[in-house]
Design a protein around this motif. Structure first.
Motif, short mmCIF file in Angstrom:
data_model
loop_
_atom_site.label_atom_id
_atom_site.label_comp_id
_atom_site.label_asym_id
_atom_site.label_seq_id
_atom_site.Cartn_x
_atom_site.Cartn_y
_atom_site.Cartn_z
N PHE A 1 -8.68 -1.04 -5.78
CA PHE A 1 -8.78 0.61 -5.13
C PHE A 1 -8.38 0.80 -6.78
CE2 PHE A 1 -4.87 2.64 -4.95
CZ PHE A 1 -5.71 3.92 -3.98
N LEU A 2 -7.18 -0.28 -8.10
CA LEU A 2 -7.07 0.52 -8.68
C LEU A 2 -7.77 0.61 -9.78
CD1 LEU A 2 -3.15 -1.49 -8.97
CD2 LEU A 2 -3.75 0.46 -8.23
N ASP B 1 -4.70 7.89 -3.23
CA ASP B 1 -5.50 8.20 -4.36
C ASP B 1 -4.97 7.98 -5.74
OD1 ASP B 1 -6.06 10.09 -6.60
OD2 ASP B 1 -4.16 11.48 -6.67
N ASN B 2 -6.41 7.30 -6.04
CA ASN B 2 -6.29 6.29 -7.48
C ASN B 2 -5.35 6.49 -8.37
OD1 ASN B 2 -6.67 5.70 -10.22
ND2 ASN B 2 -7.57 3.76 -9.06
N LEU B 3 -4.70 8.01 -8.43
CA LEU B 3 -3.53 8.52 -9.43
C LEU B 3 -2.52 8.41 -9.14
CD1 LEU B 3 -6.25 11.52 -11.65
CD2 LEU B 3 -4.45 9.52 -13.04
N LYS B 4 -2.84 8.68 -8.00
CA LYS B 4 -1.47 8.67 -7.49
C LYS B 4 -0.79 7.61 -7.75
CE LYS B 4 2.01 11.31 -4.67
NZ LYS B 4 3.04 10.32 -4.90
N ALA B 5 -1.66 5.93 -6.81
CA ALA B 5 -1.10 4.62 -7.29
C ALA B 5 -0.30 4.98 -8.58
CB ALA B 5 -2.04 4.21 -6.99
N TRP B 6 -1.64 5.33 -9.44
CA TRP B 6 -0.84 4.48 -10.96
C TRP B 6 0.60 4.90 -11.60
CZ3 TRP B 6 -2.30 0.19 -13.30
CH2 TRP B 6 -2.99 0.21 -13.15
N GLU B 7 1.01 6.36 -11.14
CA GLU B 7 1.79 6.97 -10.81
C GLU B 7 2.79 6.59 -10.02
OE1 GLU B 7 2.17 11.29 -9.66
OE2 GLU B 7 0.52 11.88 -11.66
N TRP C 1 0.86 -1.25 0.20
CA TRP C 1 -0.22 0.06 -0.47
C TRP C 1 0.52 0.68 -0.06
CZ3 TRP C 1 -5.09 0.84 -1.47
CH2 TRP C 1 -5.59 -0.89 -0.89
N SER C 2 2.31 1.33 0.52
CA SER C 2 2.82 2.27 0.65
C SER C 2 3.39 2.19 -0.83
CB SER C 2 3.60 2.17 1.86
OG SER C 2 4.69 1.49 2.33
N GLN C 3 3.83 1.66 -1.39
CA GLN C 3 4.36 1.98 -2.78
C GLN C 3 3.81 2.48 -3.06
OE1 GLN C 3 6.32 -2.34 -3.19
NE2 GLN C 3 7.93 -0.82 -4.27
N LEU C 4 1.81 2.42 -3.42
CA LEU C 4 1.68 2.75 -3.82
C LEU C 4 0.90 4.05 -3.77
CD1 LEU C 4 -1.62 -0.41 -4.77
CD2 LEU C 4 0.20 1.23 -6.14
N GLY C 5 1.79 4.78 -2.65
CA GLY C 5 0.94 5.49 -2.14
C GLY C 5 -0.05 6.08 -1.29
N CYS C 6 -0.16 5.09 -0.70
CA CYS C 6 -1.38 4.90 0.74
C CYS C 6 -0.83 4.69 2.05
CB CYS C 6 -2.21 4.06 0.84
SG CYS C 6 -2.65 3.88 -1.39
N GLU C 7 -1.49 5.66 2.78
CA GLU C 7 -0.57 5.36 4.35
C GLU C 7 -1.10 3.87 5.09
OE1 GLU C 7 -3.88 9.42 4.74
OE2 GLU C 7 -2.07 8.70 3.14
N ALA C 8 -3.26 3.76 4.34
CA ALA C 8 -3.39 2.95 5.58
C ALA C 8 -3.95 2.42 4.41
CB ALA C 8 -3.90 3.17 5.96
N ALA C 9 -4.09 0.88 4.31
CA ALA C 9 -4.70 0.07 3.58
C ALA C 9 -6.44 0.58 2.53
CB ALA C 9 -5.65 -1.35 3.79
#
Length: 1735
Positions: free
Chosen positions: A1508-1509, A1393-1399, A1381-1389
């Motif tokens: 989430f993605l 932000d979905n866009l940030k995750a894809w970035e 989750w943190s690699q995808l830019g989320c502090e918790a499950a």
């Protein structure tokens, strides 16, 4: 000239060229009238001395007009040297390229490859008595000849392809054609190499012809010979030699040129370098095959005896002295260290010779004869001065016999042909004590250098290898002393010895020896052994002390000649200067140059020419010439007509021809009794010198008649001529040479002389001559400086004390560079001369193709001079130089061309050492002059122009360098304080300094003084306090590479400020004015730029502002301030004063970080190594960093052997990680995998204690087991319950392998304590209080229950329920999911932000991919393709259609395939932890429910991330809307699921295909263990029933008869052929369905397995339908028995496990569909088979 001619001339093809007539020379751009003093001299000479009777040789007119403009290759011929002589033009159809002259004829090679003969051609059938006109040798037409040669009465030619053609007199086999006494026309002769298999023809490069022999030089640079006489150098007994044979003695050598006299031969050979392979030594006599040496071993010494005497002939000395011959072969270029031992105890030498001279002579006599002393037929004590007395016991003939023998030889030539080995004998002699002493000494030096003191280590053969080579290179005359019956020979010897062992020569050779000698383990002078040289006449014993004394040279040996030339790759292109001259054949007139008049049957090296840089040799009838790179001529041999160019005697050794100073010879040729030299004088126009006999007309007429008498009575005639005085005392200038144009070659032969000249078109020829002449002059100059200044200086005793160690080192570097430059110049001069002699064009000028080599050499040389000057070297040399050159240094003034009257010694030395750089202008000028001869648009012009500008640019640059050197030197002279020593460095140059207070430090104290000095490599800031005596107390050096200077915007507080940034300090400097500010800023930035680029700035051409040095750069720096980086050295990229980018940081204690930096700190990916002092090994971390700390993923290998692989935060283990401990990671004693918190195990983790055989799966806190957990052991024990402080404490359940179970309280590991229930395997149980360790006797207080027999049905109620006290699946591996989750830019499950995750995904992929591309071997092709496809982000917003759903299904497997994708990394980690948990000890059947739940939990949690993605994906079990049914059919025609699940979004449909294949092995193992008993019962039944044939089994299972197959396909038979099913047929019915069902074991996911079941049903249906020939609907009663038959025949071993796996993991939405029913049928079959009773 008309326009056409000019155009042609401008193009100037090297061969067909129009030249203006002689008279036009000055106007056409040659030398101006005043430029050439020689011109004036010669014209005056002509007017004074031209006699009315001008003597002309016969002119030959060919049928062509003489007035056709000038051209190349004009041929002029004449005889003699009187002023009345004028040369004749010989007209030919094209430019003459080469001339060869015999006694009475000549051969010409004309451009185009035609050959003409002229003169008396007696071998032609149509022979006319008067001299013939040049006639074309038509036999050679169609062949392109490249070189010609002429002997006394025969000729030869070499064609382009290396073929040899011979014609002329063949009486002695000199034409190489057997059976013919005369060969009228050119006839091919093959050089056939018989050693090669099959024999091959060897191509030739050039020929040389003598009176009765011919030599050829092959393309392999080996010498071939044929004809008659010892001058062949062949080891043969019978003459003539008709077929060309290789001269074995020179095989393996690189021969550069060969020349033939009437009866002797010369070869110019390249010195052996590292590129030449040494040939094995000869240790046996070639004739009688006896050992040449014997070695007798005594207790404390060795006796080496060379007493071998070859019975086959005394005269085979050269042939059979391997000490000599082989030694020469192995190392001809190695000097022996001659020691000048004084022989105080020797009596006065005989005949009143000077004692020192005598002893020196004896030294060299022995050194030269050392080889002889070791050979089989030479007595050891050769000495010029000794009295020759035969010792009677000697096996040699006595003196009288030898005299007779020599007399006979000279009388009859036929003897020679018959003699087995040639014409040469040596005399025995005894020796006086002085001779003996000097022998001992020189023997010591000759042998001592080579023979190892520990001789035991050397076998006899090895000893033989060393001894000869040690002896092989004496300093003086080569060979041995011969017939000393006459006074003359002895005089010659003493003079030669004196000459050849003069200190200068020997020092030079010593130095060369230092460089080149074969090193041997230690000298003999260690004194442990003495060497006995046993000889026939007497024994020689050397004492170690004497040896030591002898080996000590008096002068310091200094190596001045660079080895090998400029650089290795240029070696082959540039002509070599390290050459030797070898000679062999008749020597009665001293023409061999060995200091005696003995013949030599084998080639022998003329030692005195070894370091003379000979570049060309020539042979007259009985004399020899050698031309050196320094334009000097050595001559030896017959001198009865002054043909040697000097009147010194003896003439048996090479001596310099006498020429006035400044005359540089560059071509030589020798005739019968005369020598021609082509030279430069003050101007570059070539001049010709003649030395030898004047030819008279009468003599000429009578010559033909008296030919026979002349040869017989030559000596008397010579004496008469000498009295008449018609010969030269020294070379005389031929006055007419100036009229001949630009002479390129001279040729002499018989009594004739020939010169080839070119007219000067457009000044081109003149410019070429000028270039070559300038280079030769420059080389001579450099050699003079080397010998007259540098060498004496280096040998001064007081040198190192005057200079100090640093400057001495710099001086040696300087001298080395000077020598390299000198050597390069010599090679270049030789190549330019060769160019003049042959092609005369621009394309072969090395200075164009290898300009870089010249520029680098000058640059390096100039730097060396500057460095020496800056360190005050020339200043310190003043005193030693004054001592040496005296107060009036005329020599220095002359050589340094310094015109100042009051120049000091230091100035003179500086001028002298900078002198070579002036030559660059000369190159520029001459190349430009050459360029003007071409059209501006031509390539040649461009090439010359470019090179010219390169040399001019370098000249300017070096001038600046010199200025910088002077400026810096003067600065150091006036520099105050003690800082000089620490700051003064050779390469450091001053740029500017602030002593004029132009620059001050902002906010400096009132009394503080600051001084800023900018050098080319550093900024120095010196500080001090004003009133103190030593003004500057401290200083700091800031390297320029890590210095950034920038202007500060003008403001009131800080006028004219500039900011200087260094890695650890930033200071503001204030300039006194805007101009000063600009000046300093420019100086600093320029210096920085120069320090970074390493090239000097062109400040001279400073047009416009210089670009500022880059803010980002690569540099090295050592930190000095306190802090983490104190004394660490950083090497890498910088940005504005801070490390940024890739770099290496090294601490003095051995810690090293290699990797990325950002803003001065480690940031990014990097490797850190830290030594562990106690364990003497390194800790190593490889992974990610942030702000100078380990952060992110990494691997830490501890010195103790532990390895941690996982997450870090703030340099601590934090997050998910694996710790393997123990020495070998492959079989480590323990492994922990789980969660870490601030360096401690905290959270869920699995610990595998391999040594105990236990595995713990549960919660941790601070490295201790704390909370719920499960332990399984290798003995099958299973514990599930609470832990506290690392112990089993609290409620728990314990099961053993046999199902005995305890449920209750525990107090320690495996220790029961408190209430509980113990249940036996049969259902009996105990309730009560327990105490004790499991397995070692329990204390029990309680009740025992035996359930009633009638309650048999209820005993199940006592079964222990597992899974209540273990960690629930959802709580396991939290850290792994958190990381994702943190690699995808989320502090918790789910929070992010979905866009940030894809970035983040995109960034992770591209950066990792770049990281991998740096080491591409880690990336497979398919992997990189996957990466590329993943970089495209799929559409992840908008409603999910079937198509989108399908795309997601394709995307996920790819994403999970690469660990660079966060999902892939997650799956990889989960697979690792799952295997770690359930493999090995963890393969316990009681863990199956947990294992299944863990997979289901993975699916849920990953599905959460996928949703989430792809936010629009329906929830688990939600429907995916489909546009229409037919689209669905197209989309997934072969969908593995039944139609419905394709439309239901489920985690198992999306993710099981990805996950399960990787987790299958451990999971299926658990199923197999769990179902073991049931599967065994089932399998036994399967095996039993399968023994029955098909029909019997079908009947037994109750399959209706109508379903029984009647026939079946035969696999091997022809297509469509069927066979009847008989009662015995087995495994034939429903075979395809059976095969299909067997595939269930090869699939992984439940959906795939269900698909297999479905296909099996379809196969059965198909088979039945073909039987019944109609459509048909099954009822379960009909279907079940048939399916049961198929299941039995499929023989699936672990069917129970397969069934359970499908049941547990089946997609819930499938259970009630078609697949569900089919699966139920299979399950029913499994239970049916287990319970089948076989009657």
């Amino acid at each position: 000239m008309n326009n056409n001619q000019e155009a042609l001339a401008a193009k100037l093809h090297p061969t067909g060229v129009f030249l203006s007539s002689v008279g036009e020379f000055n106007e056409e751009g040659g030398a101006s009238p005043t430029a050439c003093r020689l011109d004036v001299i010669t014209t005056r000479l002509q007017t004074e001395y031209t006699s009315p009777f001008t003597h002309k040789t016969a002119a030959v007119q060919l049928s062509r007009d003489d007035g056709e403009g000038g051209e190349r290759g004009l041929l002029h011929t004449w005889k003699g040297y009187a002023y009345s002589v004028t040369p004749e033009r010989l007209l030919l159809p094209g430019p003459v390229l080469q001339v060869a002259l015999g006694t009475r004829h000549g051969v010409l090679l004309v451009e185009g490859g035609q050959v003409y003969s002229f003169g008396e051609l007696t071998w032609k059938q149509s022979h006319v008595p008067e001299p013939a006109k040049p006639t074309l040798e038509s036999a050679l037409s169609g062949q392109r000849v490249v070189s010609v040669a002429a002997g006394s009465f025969h000729s030869g030619a070499v064609t382009e392809d290396g073929g040899v053609h011979m014609w002329g007199d063949n009486a002695s086999g000199q034409c190489g054609l057997s059976g013919l006494s005369i060969v009228p026309n050119p006839t091919p002769v093959a050089l056939l190499d018989a050693d090669a298999t099959p024999p091959q023809t060897v191509p030739a490069l050039e020929l040389a012809c003598g009176e009765r022999h011919t030599l050829a030089l092959s393309a392999q640079r080996e010498v071939w010979a044929w004809g008659s006489g010892s001058q062949l150098g062949l080891n043969v007994a019978v003459f003539p030699v008709w077929k060309p044979q290789k001269v074995q003695h020179l095989a393996g050598r690189y021969v550069l040129q060969v020349a033939c006299g009437a009866s002797h031969s010369l070869a110019l050979v390249r010195c052996l370098g590292p590129q030449d392979v040494h040939r094995p030594p000869v240790d046996k006599c070639r004739q009688c095959n006896q050992l040449l040496y014997t070695m007798t071993d005594k207790e404390d010494h060795v006796i080496i005896s060379d007493g071998h005497y070859c019975p086959l002939g005394v005269e085979l000395t050269e042939d059979e002295a391997p000490a000599l011959t082989q030694g020469l072969k192995a190392s001809p270029s190695e000097p022996v260290f001659l020691s000048h031992t004084s022989t105080s105890n020797s009596p006065a030498p005989t005949k009143g010779a000077d004692p020192t001279q005598e002893s020196e002579k004896e030294d060299s006599a022995f050194a030269n004869g050392a080889a002889a002393a070791a050979s089989d037929s030479v007595p050891p004590a050769q000495s010029g001065g000794g009295v020759v007395l035969g010792v009677k016991s000697s096996p040699y003939p006595d003196e009288q016999a030898v005299k007779d023998y020599l007399k006979k030889l000279s009388e009859a030539e036929q003897m020679e042909k018959a003699a087995a080995g040639g014409t040469h004998a040596l005399l025995p002699s005894s020796s006086s004590s002085s001779t003996l002493n000097s022998l001992v000494a020189s023997c010591a030096s000759a042998v001592g250098e080579r023979v190892a003191s520990t001789y035991e280590a050397l076998s006899l053969k090895k000893m033989m290898t060393y001894l000869p080579s040690g002896v092989a290179r004496p300093g003086g005359l080569a060979g041995v002393v011969g017939d000393n019956t006459t006074e003359r020979v002895r005089l010659e010897d003493s003079m030669q010895a004196k000459k050849s062992s003069s200190t200068g020569d020997i020092r030079e050779e010593e130095a060369e020896g230092l460089r080149r000698r074969l090193s041997l383990p230690g000298l003999l002078s260690q004194g442990r052994y003495a060497v006995h040289l046993l000889s026939t006449s007497y024994n020689l014993m050397l004492s170690p002390r004497l040896l030591r004394k002898a080996c000590r040279p008096r002068m310091r040996a200094v190596a001045l000649t660079p080895l090998g030339g400029p650089v290795p790759e240029a070696q082959e292109v540039f002509p070599t200067l390290q050459t030797e001259v070898w000679s062999w054949g008749h020597g009665e007139l001293g023409q061999l140059g060995h200091g005696d008049s003995l013949a030599r049957l084998q080639p022998l090296c003329i030692k005195s020419l070894n370091s003379k840089e000979v570049v060309r040799v020539a042979a007259g009838a009985h004399h020899s010439l050698a031309l050196t790179a320094q334009s000097q001529v050595f001559s030896w041999g017959s001198n009865s007509f002054g043909q040697l160019g000097h009147m010194e005697s003896p003439s048996t050794v090479p001596r310099l021809a006498k020429l006035s100073e400044g005359i540089r010879v560059w071509d030589i040729s020798a005739g019968e009794r005369h020598t021609l030299l082509l030279a430069d004088g003050d101007c570059f126009r070539p001049i010709i010198y003649y030395s030898g006999q004047q030819v008279k007309e009468e003599a000429e007429e009578s010559q033909a008649k008296e030919l026979g008498q002349q040869e017989e009575g030559e000596e008397e005639e010579e004496e008469e001529e000498q009295r008449a005085g018609s010969y030269t005392q020294q070379p005389v200038l031929l006055p007419f040479c100036m009229d001949l144009g630009y002479v390129s070659n001279v040729f002499a032969g018989g009594q004739r002389c020939v010169a080839l000249s070119d007219m000067n078109v457009m000044g081109f020829i003149a410019s070429l001559h000028e270039l070559a002449s300038a280079e030769r002059k420059f080389y001579c100059k450099l050699c003079n400086i080397k010998t007259q200044i540098i060498r004496p200086l280096l040998e001064l005793e007081a040198l190192s004390s005057a200079l100090g160690p640093t400057a001495t080192g710099l001086l040696h570097t300087l001298v080395g560079r000077f020598s390299l430059l000198c050597h390069l110049t010599g090679q270049h001069a030789a190549s330019l001369t060769a160019n003049l002699r042959r092609v005369r064009d621009v394309s072969s000028l090395l200075v164009l193709d290898h300009a870089g080599l010249f520029l680098d050499s000058y640059n390096e040389y100039c730097s060396a001079v500057g460095n020496f000057q800056v360190m005050g070297g020339f200043h310190n040399l003043t005193k030693p130089s004054l001592d040496f050159f005296g107060k009036s240094p005329e020599l220095l003034k002359r050589l340094s061309e310094c015109s100042e009257e009051s120049a000091t010694m230091a100035d003179l030395l500086v001028a002298l050492f900078y002198l070579p750089t002036r030559h660059l202008h000369e190159y520029g000028r001459l190349l430009l002059k050459l360029a003007t001869c071409f059209e501006v648009c031509s390539n040649d012009y461009q090439k010359l122009q470019d090179s010219c500008s390169k040399f001019e640019a370098l000249a300017l640059q070096l001038k600046r360098k010199r200025k910088d050197g002077d400026y810096t030197f003067n600065f150091w002279k006036s520099f105050p304080g003690k800082m000089t020593d620490s700051l003064r460095k050779p390469h450091r140059r001053l740029i500017c300094e602030s002593s004029n207070k132009a620059l001050t430090l902002q906010n400096a104290g009132r009394f503080s003084v600051n001084w800023f000095i900018v050098f080319n490599d550093a900024l120095v800031h010196a500080q001090g306090v004003a009133p103190c005596k030593n003004l500057f107390s401290t200083h700091h050096v800031f390297p320029l590479a890590t210095l950034w200077g920038e202007p500060i915007p003008e403001e009131i507080t800080c006028p004219h400020g500039l900011k200087v940034i260094t890695p650890e300090e930033t200071f503001t400097l204030l300039a006194s004015s805007p101009m000063e500010k600009t000046k300093w800023l420019r100086s600093i930035n320029q210096a920085v730029d120069q320090a970074l680029s390493g090239t000097p700035q062109d400040s001279a051409g400073a047009s416009g502002p210089k670009p500022e040095p880059p803010v980002s750069r690569t540099a090295s720096y050592t930190f000095y301030k306190d802090g983490r980086m104190k004394e660490a050295t950083y090497d890498g990229r910088w940005l504005a004063g801070k490390p940024n980018g890739r770099g290496v940081l090294k601490w003095p204690d051995g810690r090293i970080y290699t990797g990325e930096f950002s803003n001065g700190l480690e940031d990014g990916f990097g490797e850190f190594v830290a030594p562990n002092k106690t364990l003497n090994k390194n800790d190593q971390y490889l992974g990610h960093w942030k702000d100078g700390k380990m952060h992110g993923l990494g691997t830490y290998r501890y010195a103790s052997g532990e390895v941690y692989d996982g997450s870090f935060q703030d340099s601590m283990r934090h997050g998910h990680g694996v710790l393997r401990s123990g020495k070998l990671n492959s079989s480590s004693p323990s492994v922990f995998i789980g969660q870490w918190l601030q360096d401690k195990k905290t959270g869920y983790g699995v610990f595998d204690d391999i040594t105990k055989g236990e595995k713990y799966m549960g919660m941790w806190q601070d490295h201790l087991r704390q909370g719920n957990g499960v332990v399984v052991t290798q003995f099958g024990l299973y514990y599930e319950g609470a832990f506290k402080d690392n112990k089993m404490t609290g409620t728990g359940i314990l099961l053993s392998e046999d199902d005995t179970a305890y449920e209750g309280e525990f107090s320690d590991d495996w220790t029961l304590n408190g209430k509980g229930t113990l249940t036996m395997a049969n259902g009996d149980y105990l309730e009560g209080s327990f105490n004790g360790e499991w397995g070692s006797g329990l204390k029990v207080t309680g009740s025992y229950f035996k359930p009633h027999l009638f309650d048999a049905d209820k005993d199940k109620t006592r079964a222990v329920k597992l899974g209540r006290l273990c960690v629930c699946a959802e709580d396991k591996w939290q850290a792994v999911f958190d990381e994702c989750w943190s690699q995808l830019g989320c502090e918790a499950a789910g929070r992010g932000d979905n866009l940030k995750a894809w970035e983040n995904i995109g960034v992770a992929l591209t950066s990792s991919r770049q990281h991998i591309e740096d080491s591409p071997e880690t990336l497979s092709l398919s992997h990189s393709r996957t990466l590329e496809s993943l970089e495209v982000i799929p559409t992840h917003v908008g409603p999910i259609t079937m198509e989108r759903y399908h795309n997601i299904r394709l995307y996920l497997p790819k994403a999970c395939d690469t660990p660079l994708h966060p999902l892939g990394r997650l799956v990889e980690t989960l697979v690792a932890v799952y295997r770690m948990t359930y493999v090995g000890v963890g393969a316990n059947r009681r863990l199956l429910p947990q294992a299944v739940n863990e997979i289901k939990s993975y699916l849920n949690r990953i599905f959460q991330i996928v949703r989430f993605l792809f936010p629009d994906l329906p929830e688990e079990g939600g429907l995916v809307p489909e546009p229409s049914a037919n689209l669905q059919d197209q989309k997934e025609p072969g969908s593995l699921d039944s139609p419905k699940p394709g439309r239901v979004a489920s985690s198992s449909a999306l993710l099981l295909p990805v996950l399960l294949p990787r987790l299958y092995p451990p999971l299926f193992t658990l199923y197999a263990l769990e179902k073991e008993k049931e599967d065994d019962v089932y399998w036994e039944c399967v095996l039993r029933l399968n023994k029955q044939p098909d029909l019997a089994l079908l009947a037994f299972l109750g399959v209706q008869q109508k379903f029984w197959p009647v026939s079946f396909h035969v696999s091997m038979a022809a297509l469509g052929e069927k066979q009847q099913v008989l009662s015995g047929t087995k495994d034939a019915c429903f075979a395809s369905a059976v095969e299909t069902l067997q595939q269930i074991s090869t699939t992984f996911t439940p959906s795939d397995k269900l698909q297999v079941i479905q296909l099996t049903f379809e196969e059965i249906t198909q088979e039945v339908q073909s039987l019944l020939k109609q459509d048909f609907l099954w009822s379960m009663d009909d279907l079940f028995p048939v399916f049961l038959y198929v299941v039995l025949r499929a023989r699936i071993r672990n069917l129970g496990s397969e069934v359970s796996l499908i049941e547990d993991l089946m997609d819930p939405c499938v259970q009630h569909g078609e697949h569900g029913i089919m699966f139920t049928t299979l399950k029913a079959c499994y239970y049916q088979i287990q319970h089948e009773k076989i009657t």
